[in-house]
Enzyme design. Structure first.
Site, PDB file in Angstrom:
ATOM      1  CB  ALA A  23       3.154   5.992   9.649  1.00 29.66           C
ATOM      2  CE  LYS A  24       2.992   0.371   4.096  1.00 29.32           C
ATOM      3  NZ  LYS A  24       1.975  -0.617   3.816  1.00 29.32           N
ATOM      4  NE  ARG A  25       1.074   9.840   9.537  1.00 26.37           N
ATOM      5  CZ  ARG A  25       0.625   8.786  10.198  1.00 26.37           C
ATOM      6  NH1 ARG A  25       0.039   7.812   9.558  1.00 26.37           N
ATOM      7  NH2 ARG A  25       0.767   8.694  11.506  1.00 26.37           N
ATOM      8  CB  THR A  46      -0.914   0.030   1.250  1.00 29.36           C
ATOM      9  OG1 THR A  46      -0.077  -0.075   2.407  1.00 29.36           O
ATOM     10  CG2 THR A  46      -1.894  -1.120   1.239  1.00 29.36           C
TER      11      THR A  46
END
Ligand code: GLU
Length: 283
Positions: free
Chosen positions: A252-254, A13
């Protein structure tokens, strides 16, 4: 002695960050030290969020980092029949029920009730659809209303009796799957959920030691119950602490700056990135 088999199971994702590198290296090292095997599984059941380009990129990033894994890679989207078979078994036991609620319905029900039992991830599903009659269920399904399938945890626990599982860090645990409420077994848009797919896959892939972040510690209580209903497992577990940034927040991915590719583009070597991820040893 049984062969140690570990796995890394990312969802495509977004790009991998240092937290993923830590988790992947953790599983890889555990297998390596035991002379065992390391597997890769792509958890791509969420059609809204998963993208093939992230799948390709993450395999590339892991290889760049110096990791090797056994082929074939298991992609969950290619094995939906395995999850359908598990669902049929759970349905046959009477432990799954259709849930027609939208997120909005659930939020409204929680607000209406004025209080809701909370789990580690927030308020639990209030059980709105658990008590629907068979007739109402049939009518709503026949009318084409979308539904998920949920696990009736209380009923399932009554069938299995008390369960335990083992974590290498925290020792034996009494399973308390109710802590996450009646979790989803099959989503409205996919014939499985994270919990069901992981339980089925760890079994089918012959995983003997599940290594993953502490954020999934409570999920293991649910997986233990599913294993018992499906008559599989259980493997051993080791939940590792999560890497945090300078502010003590979980990566986190962000957190774009910390993706493995951005570090590579900035000129970092794989060895330096492994060290940043907590594994300074030579591979
Ligand atoms: N796919 C999950 C994630 O990316 C990990 C699942 C697991 O290790 O059990 O958070």
């Amino acid at each position: 002695m049984t062969d140690v088999v570990t796995r890394f199971a990312p969802s495509p994702t977004g790009h991998l960050h240092l937290g993923h590198a830590h988790s992947a290296l953790f599983g890889w090292t555990a297998a390596r030290k035991a002379g065992g095997r390391f597997l890769l599984r792509i958890e791509d059941i969420d059609p809204q969020r998963c993208r093939p380009e992230f799948d390709r990129a993450l395999c590339e990033d892991l290889a760049w980092l110096g990791l090797t894994w056994e082929e074939p890679v298991r992609r969950q989207s290619e094995h939906l029949d395995d999850y359908r078979a598990a669902l049929a078994r759970l349905g046959g036991l009477g432990t799954a029920y259709p849930c027609f609620c939208t997120r909005k319905d659930i939020a409204a029900e929680i607000a209406r009730a004025g209080h809701a039992p909370h789990g580690p991830d927030g308020p639990l599903y209030p059980g709105t659809c658990r008590g629907l009659s068979d007739l109402e269920r049939r009518d709503r399904i026949a009318a084409g209303e979308a539904y998920a399938l949920r696990l009736n945890v209380e009923k399932a626990m009554a069938m299995t009796g008390p369960l335990r599982w083992h974590d290498r860090r925290r020792g034996w645990q009494d399973a308390t799957p109710g802590i996450l409420g009646d979790v989803v077994l099959a989503r409205k848009d996919a014939p499985t959920s994270y919990h069901l797919a992981v339980t089925v896959d760890d079994h089918l892939q012959g995983v003997t030691l599940v290594t993953r972040g502490e954020d999934l510690f409570f999920a293991t209580h649910v997986h233990r119950l599913l294993q018992e209903l499906l008559r599989v497992g259980p493997p051993d577990y080791e939940h590792h602490p999560l890497l945090v940034n300078e502010r003590g927040e979980r990566l986190a991915k962000r957190d774009n700056a910390k993706t493995l590719r951005s570090l590579r583009e900035l000129g970092q070597t794989a060895a330096a990135v492994r060290a940043l991820a907590g594994f300074p040893e030579e591979l």
